[in-house]
Design an enzyme around this catalytic site. Sequence first.
Site, short mmCIF file in Angstrom:
data_model
loop_
_atom_site.label_atom_id
_atom_site.label_comp_id
_atom_site.label_asym_id
_atom_site.label_seq_id
_atom_site.Cartn_x
_atom_site.Cartn_y
_atom_site.Cartn_z
N ASP A 194 0.88 -1.18 0.00
CA ASP A 194 0.00 0.00 0.00
C ASP A 194 0.91 1.22 0.00
OD1 ASP A 194 -2.26 1.83 0.46
OD2 ASP A 194 -3.31 0.05 1.14
N HIS A 271 -3.52 2.98 -4.68
CA HIS A 271 -2.80 2.66 -3.44
C HIS A 271 -1.37 2.20 -3.72
CE1 HIS A 271 -5.84 3.20 -0.30
NE2 HIS A 271 -6.72 2.71 -1.13
N GLU A 327 -10.28 2.33 -4.71
CA GLU A 327 -9.93 3.74 -4.51
C GLU A 327 -8.82 4.27 -5.42
OE1 GLU A 327 -11.06 4.60 0.06
OE2 GLU A 327 -9.25 3.39 -0.13
N TYR A 418 -15.59 -3.56 9.74
CA TYR A 418 -14.34 -2.79 9.71
C TYR A 418 -13.87 -2.61 11.15
CZ TYR A 418 -13.23 -1.80 4.89
OH TYR A 418 -12.79 -1.93 3.60
C1 ACM Z 1 -10.78 -0.31 1.43
O1 ACM Z 1 -11.13 -0.17 2.61
N1 ACM Z 1 -10.26 0.70 0.76
C2 ACM Z 1 -10.89 -1.58 0.76
#
Ligand code: ACM
Length: 752
Positions: A194, A271, A327, A418
């Site tokens: 990342d 990312h 993203e 999450y």
């Molecule tokens: C993510 O939380 N961007 C997969």
Amino acid sequence: MKFSRLTLLGCFLVITWCSSSAQELHADLIPKPNKVVINEGALSLDQSFPVYYSERFMELSQLATDIPGMRISSFELFKRVKKQQPTSIWILESQASDNLRASEYTLIINPRGIVIKSPDVAGAMAGMQSLHQLRMLQDSNALPFVEIQDKPRFGYRGLHLDVSRHFMPFDFLKKYIDVMALYKFNQFHWHLTDGAGWRLAINRYPELTSKAAWRPQAHFQDWEQYGKRYVAQGTPNAHGGFYTQEQARELVAYAARKGINIIPEIEMPGHSEEVLAVYPELSCTGLPYTQNEFCVGNEQTFTFLKNVLDEVLDIFPSEYIHIGGDEADKSHWKTCPKCQALKEKLQLQTEEELQSYAVQQMDEYLQAKGRKMIGWDEILEGGLTDGATVMSWRGEEGGIEAANKGHDVIMTPQSHLYFDFYQFDPRTQPKAFGGYLPLERVYSYNPVSTQIDADKAKHILGAQANLWTEYMPNPQQVEYMAFPRALALAEVNWTEQEQRDFPEFRRRLQKHYALLQDLQVNYYRPSFDVQYDVVYDSAKRSNRITLSSEQFDPTIRYTTDGTDPDNQSPLYIAPIDLAVSATLKTASFLDSARMSPITNVELDIHKAIGKSVQYNTKWNERYPAQGERTLVDGRKGGVTYQDGKWQGFTSDIELVIDLDRREELRRVAARFMQMPGPGVFFPGSIKVWISDNGKSYREAGSLVPHVDANPGVLDIQSFEVKFDKPVMAKFIKFEAKNTKNAFLFIDELVVD
Ligand code: ACM
């Protein structure tokens, strides 16, 4: 030869069960098995056991030596039932007559010993983990006589860990795997790359780890705030790190031994700042530190990614490989000649289709190598490639859409899974990403949404929780955020929906807190703080108050006379009905000691309850709460704006309350939430007008809320407009200005 070995063994064996003292025996497994029968008696562990295994369970049977306090005298391939068999452990392949299907197992503990049966390794592994957990739950050196019949609801039971935002020590990963195994997780999603650092050595591209794995700041926040730069390995005080390929292989083998597959994630096309910092030729600008997304118009990008994947595939035998896909900024593609040329050549209309093309390159490459691709739900945009499995994170919508189209899906929605979100009132917690996800909400999750067609439900492979480590700088904090919520997820994934019950789970959980302590897991301890729910009964004009805490069977005391509760105050035993306005003060106790701060519950029986409200500005459609009733229903929002009580606005708030008749009025109080993280702020000003006819209004009062230069993570305040003297009116116009152009969250409008 078809016979039930269990029955036969029962005929021959010496009975050696001990009546294991007065100590209580525990069989409160998590996840809850399909069926548990507890029989009288216990098997003493003050003896050594020979282990007999069916050939295919040879390796797996070795796990018996990992079980604390379990003495194993020998391992032997099972051939036949012997006379005079000592008390033993059998790990056997089931026969047709056992009626066990794939992944199912039985675990029986009786005077003859322990028998695990399953048709396959996955089932026998689960049986072994049940045995291990059963052992860990006991206070005495014995196992209860039990008969367990069990099978998983889902085949994919995942936990994720981001080692880019903060690098995690290698040994911690083993501990994480150990705990996962004990709770029957079978997939570890290893987020290896990342923007904050590349974490896996790639022989062909050594700079990924000699440069892009190190940064001047230890903490992600500092790094993000001060330039997001990388430094070369060996730079004095450089922070970060990476895993060697040998370590990655070691972890793969370590996890496999415990029935856990490791899915590596190599992020693309977004990312990827860290890659582009050291190989800037792969970005559209050709310059480092300029963008997060690879240049997809550049063929070298795909050469790079495929070369990386070649090494990844060599290390990880996983059928599934994760390519990210979330993203991606895509904005540089719009002005990049190479990207635009590719778009034209392929006759694509949008940049989303360019991303789809890039993802398709990965999908085809992985398929050609006999693997399957997983991507985050953005891979749906611009067209989903054939072989893709979708990991649904922004909500369930992506997963629902993909499943209904016939794609396999792993559910990992932010709304429930999450684990970087707060698990209790943010004012009491270490800084987290935002959101609010207490244990009960995790437990309430059902991966198969009712919006999935019945014949498509099979495409939901299971669920996974994600641990993004922006605010988890070390293993202790990862453990704090992961546990016990991961135990709730374990049950979501394993136990049939109709067998799940949160209060009953919480009862079993008590013993697992001790187990987690034994494993030295820094889990989040259940809070003593008193939580409340207030429901207004309009027929009785009375509030019903329910008090609780995260403690199991808590001692809660309260007062309604304004004094602080102490150890002599009334004990809460059942919901309280109060037909007058009051402040209920409450706290938790342990013996005579107060264990929590005092919670004030404001109970207003006010003049606007149940009256009609006309909105001149509309609430944000994502946060309607209870629509027109929300602000006059007597209920007050809690610590999350997602609780269906807070109404959200992205505009100013302007509304009119019709009191049905002229009333004497002294004040209007409006309760607002402030949570700067997700952009929720108090209003800049509040104004109240009154009217008798709903046409001509006169101003009755206003106020400007105090603005805190450095607001806390969460603040809830009631702003009160008090009139100089009592007034008579039928209509009240209320206005709150959204001066920050952010979110306003309001719950009750109290009129007295
Ligand atoms: C993510 O939380 N961007 C997969």
